[in-house]
Scaffold this active site. Structure first.
Site, short mmCIF file in Angstrom:
data_model
loop_
_atom_site.label_atom_id
_atom_site.label_comp_id
_atom_site.label_asym_id
_atom_site.label_seq_id
_atom_site.Cartn_x
_atom_site.Cartn_y
_atom_site.Cartn_z
N LYS A 1 0.96 -1.18 -0.01
CA LYS A 1 -0.15 -0.04 0.05
C LYS A 1 0.80 1.26 0.06
O LYS A 1 2.12 1.16 0.16
CB LYS A 1 -0.82 -0.17 1.34
CG LYS A 1 -0.16 -0.18 2.42
CD LYS A 1 -1.33 -0.34 3.80
CE LYS A 1 -0.18 -0.41 5.15
NZ LYS A 1 -1.31 -0.86 6.09
N TYR B 1 16.07 30.25 8.74
CA TYR B 1 14.84 30.95 9.11
C TYR B 1 14.70 31.11 10.63
O TYR B 1 15.03 30.29 11.35
CB TYR B 1 13.61 30.02 8.63
CG TYR B 1 13.18 30.04 7.12
CD1 TYR B 1 12.80 31.37 6.58
CD2 TYR B 1 13.39 29.12 6.33
CE1 TYR B 1 12.77 31.64 5.24
CE2 TYR B 1 12.92 29.13 5.01
CZ TYR B 1 12.48 30.47 4.49
OH TYR B 1 12.28 30.54 3.23
C1 LIG Z 1 -0.52 -1.85 6.79
C2 LIG Z 1 -0.99 -3.13 7.27
C3 LIG Z 1 -0.21 -4.35 7.34
C4 LIG Z 1 1.24 -4.24 7.11
O1 LIG Z 1 1.66 -3.69 8.18
P1 LIG Z 1 3.24 -3.65 8.81
O2 LIG Z 1 3.47 -3.05 10.09
O3 LIG Z 1 3.87 -2.55 7.81
O4 LIG Z 1 3.98 -4.80 8.65
C5 LIG Z 1 -0.96 -5.49 7.61
N1 LIG Z 1 -2.24 -5.62 7.61
C6 LIG Z 1 -2.96 -4.62 7.70
C7 LIG Z 1 -4.42 -4.66 7.81
C8 LIG Z 1 -2.51 -3.22 7.35
O5 LIG Z 1 -3.17 -2.16 7.50
#
Ligand SMILES: *Cc1c(COP(=O)(O)O)cnc(C)c1O
Length: 345
Positions: free
Chosen positions: A35, A244
């Protein structure tokens, strides 16, 4: 060239997937969560490398993310969608052959009406209270759902990055109770849960961050390197300010390197003066605030200033930088800017 360089090591990514895969037995499939554009590293290249390493099940957050993924991995691999079957997603789910992970009675109804024989999974809430059917909803819907033959029943752990947190066992017990006796593949664990041991593996694990070199997978190989060019060097006298807000005032004579990379590139401003750049293995602290496109760095102690200073390297990983900024490795990775010159090795 005035562009910072982001090097993404696809060999390390593949090695991390294999290492996480090796933690579970042959009865457990190791998926891959890609994702948010492959945690900011580029879903196309990341997914192809993971598919070459052996991944056959991918997970994205929303259906739109699956278009590029499907193109990258072809028709074979399974693509799951965490947000389930949202209104308006039906065409995408059908055309891209996605497996929505349905998370409410409303989504179950939508899916069964719109795509009655199309594969789906179900999300159960075991205590995180973010996505999934509550135990009472599951009791009510269970028989109907099972008659439609779900491909996966899953839940998600809230505290798996801390193996000592009692929440892990509570969620495990709840998941076992909700899924006992089912002949449906089950999945509970992301990276953290995969590291908790075989009780947490079930039929499928869903690692994300560990693939990309982040905690809690402490044995991960680093996947990203980031170095930024020095675009100007100057000497600053005692009493002069830098950057800044004139927030940094030199107490002694200093040599300052202005480096091209800033908060617009994901080097969030909150990392302030705790962040360090490196000339090889020599630390060079920030002097003054993070700007949109530039950092000002103390290089007084260097005999020779290299053309690039490292921000992410073997000296400082994503979690080190995250600590400096008061955040987590996930946010550092997914904030990495579009402006970087990316090379994949
Ligand atoms: C993002 C996510 C994962 C992966 O999690 P990590 O901590 O990055 O390994 C797995 N399952 C769900 C439902 C997620 O939202």
């Amino acid at each position: 060239m005035g562009t910072a360089r982001l090097k993404i090591d696809l060999g390390a990514l593949a090695a991390n997937w294999r290492a996480l895969d090796a933690l579970s037995g042959p009865g457990t499939e190791t998926g891959a969560v890609v994702k948010a554009d492959g945690y900011g590293l580029g879903i196309d290249r990341v997914a192809k490398a993971l598919a070459r390493a052996g991944a056959r099940s991918f997970f994205v957050a929303q259906a739109e993310e699956a278009a590029e993924l499907r193109h990258a991995v072809g028709r074979g691999p399974t693509i799951h969608v965490f947000s389930g079957h949202m209104a308006g997603d039906t065409e995408m789910i059908r055309e891209l052959n996605l497996v929505p992970l349905l998370n409410s009675i409303e989504q179950l109804t939508r899916h069964f009406e719109a795509l009655p024989v199309h594969p789906f999974g179900v999300q159960l809430d075991t205590g995180m209270n973010r996505l999934g059917l509550e135990p009472s909803e599951w009791r009510a819907a269970r028989e109907i759902v099972l008659s439609q033959k779900p491909k996966l029943v899953m839940s998600h752990l809230a505290c798996a990055d801390d193996p000592d947190d009692a929440m892990n066992e509570r969620q495990l017990a709840q998941f076992l109770e909700m899924t006992e006796g089912l002949s449906v593949p089950r999945s509970l664990s992301a990276t953290g849960g995969t590291l908790l041991g075989s009780d947490y593996h079930f039929d499928m694990t869903r690692p994300g961050i560990g693939l990309y070199g982040g905690l809690p997978f402490a044995d991960a190989r680093p996947v990203v390197q980031l170095s930024a060019p020095v675009i100007q060097l100057r000497d600053v006298d005692p009493g002069e300010s830098i950057g800044y807000g004139a927030a940094f005032v030199a107490e002694v004579s200093m040599r300052i390197a202005t480096v091209q990379a800033g908060y617009a590139d994901g080097l969030i401003r909150a990392m302030g003066e705790d962040a360090i750049l490196f000339a090889g293995d020599v630390p060079c602290p920030l002097a003054g605030r993070v700007s949109m496109d530039m950092l000002t760095v103390d290089v007084t102690h260097l005999d020779e200033v290299p053309p690039h200073l490292d921000i992410l390297s073997h000296e400082q990983g994503v979690d080190d930088l995250a600590n400096a900024a008061g955040t987590i490795g996930y946010e550092i990775l997914t904030s990495l800017g579009r402006r970087y010159r990316r090379t994949y090795v």
